[in-house]
Enzyme design. Sequence first.
Site, PDB file in Angstrom:
ATOM      1  N   TRP A 122     -50.233  48.456  40.146  1.00  0.00           N
ATOM      2  CA  TRP A 122     -50.718  47.120  40.489  1.00  0.00           C
ATOM      3  C   TRP A 122     -50.704  46.319  39.187  1.00  0.00           C
ATOM      4  O   TRP A 122     -51.332  46.726  38.207  1.00  0.00           O
ATOM      5  CB  TRP A 122     -52.137  47.126  41.055  1.00  0.00           C
TER       6      TRP A 122
ATOM      7  N   GLU B 144     -48.770  48.028  44.765  1.00  0.00           N
ATOM      8  CA  GLU B 144     -49.895  47.342  45.427  1.00  0.00           C
ATOM      9  C   GLU B 144     -49.734  45.827  45.424  1.00  0.00           C
ATOM     10  O   GLU B 144     -49.652  45.192  44.376  1.00  0.00           O
ATOM     11  CB  GLU B 144     -51.209  47.725  44.722  1.00  0.00           C
TER      12      GLU B 144
ATOM     13  N   LYS C  61     -51.033  41.890  46.448  1.00  0.00           N
ATOM     14  CA  LYS C  61     -52.305  41.180  46.372  1.00  0.00           C
ATOM     15  C   LYS C  61     -52.149  39.718  46.753  1.00  0.00           C
ATOM     16  O   LYS C  61     -51.082  39.137  46.604  1.00  0.00           O
ATOM     17  CB  LYS C  61     -52.852  41.304  44.948  1.00  0.00           C
TER      18      LYS C  61
ATOM     19  N   ASP D  53     -54.384  47.479  50.060  1.00  0.00           N
ATOM     20  CA  ASP D  53     -55.788  47.330  49.673  1.00  0.00           C
ATOM     21  C   ASP D  53     -56.412  46.367  50.669  1.00  0.00           C
ATOM     22  O   ASP D  53     -55.938  45.236  50.830  1.00  0.00           O
ATOM     23  CB  ASP D  53     -55.871  46.797  48.231  1.00  0.00           C
TER      24      ASP D  53
ATOM     25  N   HIS E  31     -56.978  42.596  49.981  1.00  0.00           N
ATOM     26  CA  HIS E  31     -55.901  41.764  49.442  1.00  0.00           C
ATOM     27  C   HIS E  31     -55.145  40.919  50.461  1.00  0.00           C
ATOM     28  O   HIS E  31     -53.966  40.626  50.286  1.00  0.00           O
ATOM     29  CB  HIS E  31     -54.896  42.653  48.694  1.00  0.00           C
TER      30      HIS E  31
ATOM     31  N   HIS F 266     -56.183  51.492  49.734  1.00  0.00           N
ATOM     32  CA  HIS F 266     -57.349  51.210  48.908  1.00  0.00           C
ATOM     33  C   HIS F 266     -58.378  50.635  49.879  1.00  0.00           C
ATOM     34  O   HIS F 266     -58.335  49.446  50.195  1.00  0.00           O
ATOM     35  CB  HIS F 266     -57.032  50.195  47.818  1.00  0.00           C
TER      36      HIS F 266
ATOM     37  N   ASP G 112     -61.586  38.934  47.623  1.00  0.00           N
ATOM     38  CA  ASP G 112     -61.389  40.327  47.202  1.00  0.00           C
ATOM     39  C   ASP G 112     -62.551  40.771  46.304  1.00  0.00           C
ATOM     40  O   ASP G 112     -62.369  41.050  45.126  1.00  0.00           O
ATOM     41  CB  ASP G 112     -60.046  40.403  46.450  1.00  0.00           C
TER      42      ASP G 112
ATOM     43  N   ASP H  30     -64.488  43.404  46.314  1.00  0.00           N
ATOM     44  CA  ASP H  30     -64.659  44.826  46.017  1.00  0.00           C
ATOM     45  C   ASP H  30     -66.081  45.329  46.206  1.00  0.00           C
ATOM     46  O   ASP H  30     -66.604  46.068  45.383  1.00  0.00           O
ATOM     47  CB  ASP H  30     -64.137  45.138  44.599  1.00  0.00           C
TER      48      ASP H  30
ATOM     49  N   ASP I 185     -61.372  51.764  46.766  1.00  0.00           N
ATOM     50  CA  ASP I 185     -61.248  50.856  45.621  1.00  0.00           C
ATOM     51  C   ASP I 185     -62.298  49.765  45.719  1.00  0.00           C
ATOM     52  O   ASP I 185     -62.127  48.790  46.446  1.00  0.00           O
ATOM     53  CB  ASP I 185     -59.837  50.245  45.568  1.00  0.00           C
TER      54      ASP I 185
HETATM   55  C1  RNT Z   1     -56.995  44.922  42.022  1.00  0.00           C
HETATM   56  C2  RNT Z   1     -56.462  46.103  42.713  1.00  0.00           C
HETATM   57  C3  RNT Z   1     -56.440  47.381  41.915  1.00  0.00           C
HETATM   58  C4  RNT Z   1     -57.680  47.565  41.091  1.00  0.00           C
HETATM   59  C5  RNT Z   1     -57.746  48.885  40.385  1.00  0.00           C
HETATM   60  C6  RNT Z   1     -58.793  48.924  39.329  1.00  0.00           C
HETATM   61  O1  RNT Z   1     -57.145  43.845  42.838  1.00  0.00           O
HETATM   62  O2  RNT Z   1     -57.177  46.294  43.893  1.00  0.00           O
HETATM   63  O3  RNT Z   1     -56.211  48.442  42.753  1.00  0.00           O
HETATM   64  O4  RNT Z   1     -58.827  47.432  41.854  1.00  0.00           O
HETATM   65  O5  RNT Z   1     -56.514  49.214  39.914  1.00  0.00           O
HETATM   66 ZN    ZN Z   2     -56.732  48.104  44.950  1.00  0.00          ZN
END
Ligand code: RNT
Ligand code: ZN
Length: 417
Positions: A185, A224, A226, A257, A260, A284, A292, A294, A324
Amino acid sequence: MTTEQIEKNYAVAKARYAELGIDTDKAMETLGKTPISLHCWQADDVVGFERNDALSGGIQTTGNYPGRARNLEEVRRDLEKVQSLLAGTFRVNLHETYGDFGGKFVDRDEVEPKHFEGWMQWAKEHGFKLDFNSTSFSHPKSGYLSLANPDKAIRDFWIEHTKRCRRIADAMGKYQGDPCIMNIWVHDGLKDYTVERYRYRRILKESLDEILADQLPDMKDCLEAKLFGIGMEAYTVGSHDFYAGYCSKNNVIYTLDTGHYEPTENVADIVSSLLLYVPELMLHVSRPMHWDSDHVTLFDDKTRDLFSELVRAGALDRAHIGLDYFDASINRIGAYIVGVRAAQKSLLQALLEPLGTLREYEDEGRWFERLALLEELKTLPFGAVFDYYNLKNGAPVGEAYIAEVDQYEKEVLSKRG
Ligand code: RNT
Ligand code: ZN
């Protein structure tokens, strides 16, 4: 709850599911052997051991709850604690910045497999397999663009880094006798409108072509996508369309993810389309809150939907499940447990679905029946199955882990400065 009660509840649940033709023992067996990759970065707010510096690159942790792991030993100790409070098969997902650099500064274009030998041994001792990630963020050369940078010197630095990471992942895979899944990523994006969208994407494509050229037998690459990063709201080079195209064309694993995508987009709906064109998925599993953000993964409709989709698509063996998120505002060990248990519950519930019956209804056009059964499934005694699964595997049942996390906080985390 006493052991006897848990067993009694399970017997009732087992009989109830059997009425629908579902084998709860088989579901528990599948749950237990489906690996979940624990992201090491929840333990220390994505800081790592390279320069102990603030996080950059479009991602952010918020909160300063005490007890953050400050070094390699503490991250490992925390992960061991997490493992001890869970039932199942776990992997550990590392970023390059978590290498064992022995107190020396090792730049990203200098990193080698030897910096991860300690991790490989530790993982083996504790029954983990390792996954890996190159790290483009939190570095003086990160800027807005890394692999997509028109400046050849900067781009080459990141290409070298990523190639080295692939070799590290390959060494890990070889050591553990199981492919290491390496995620790429890159944060590349811009704060404001650009007139060079095509150019940066072309450069990223060329960089990836160069990075992925070597065939390495003991690792698998995944890319990955986003939507946007903080401070990079206008443009993300590695968008969904970019990677959906790249992965389809080059037969590379796509990393999905759940944070994203557009907030109203149903991520579960993306799974089947991707699986028709890419070899496998890396997940993720996260929880976006408006963006996003997290947040800790929960047993919510979106997560349940995602796991149902994997089971319905017969894709459990084509999906690598990882978490994640990075919440620095609560006990970090607790954050792991809540998130993993949420993923496990979602998977277990998906495995307890009478898919045969539902599909018959669907084929026969009996849509009321399909709707009604789906609705009734929600309140079946699935919690009793999850409790028994934990009991049987020696993990705390129900809310019992809360006291254990609190105890660890008292004895270990609260003593970290
Ligand atoms: C970031 C991505 C990625 C990170 C990690 C730390 O938006 O989700 O996967 O969260 O690599
Ligand atoms: Zn991620």
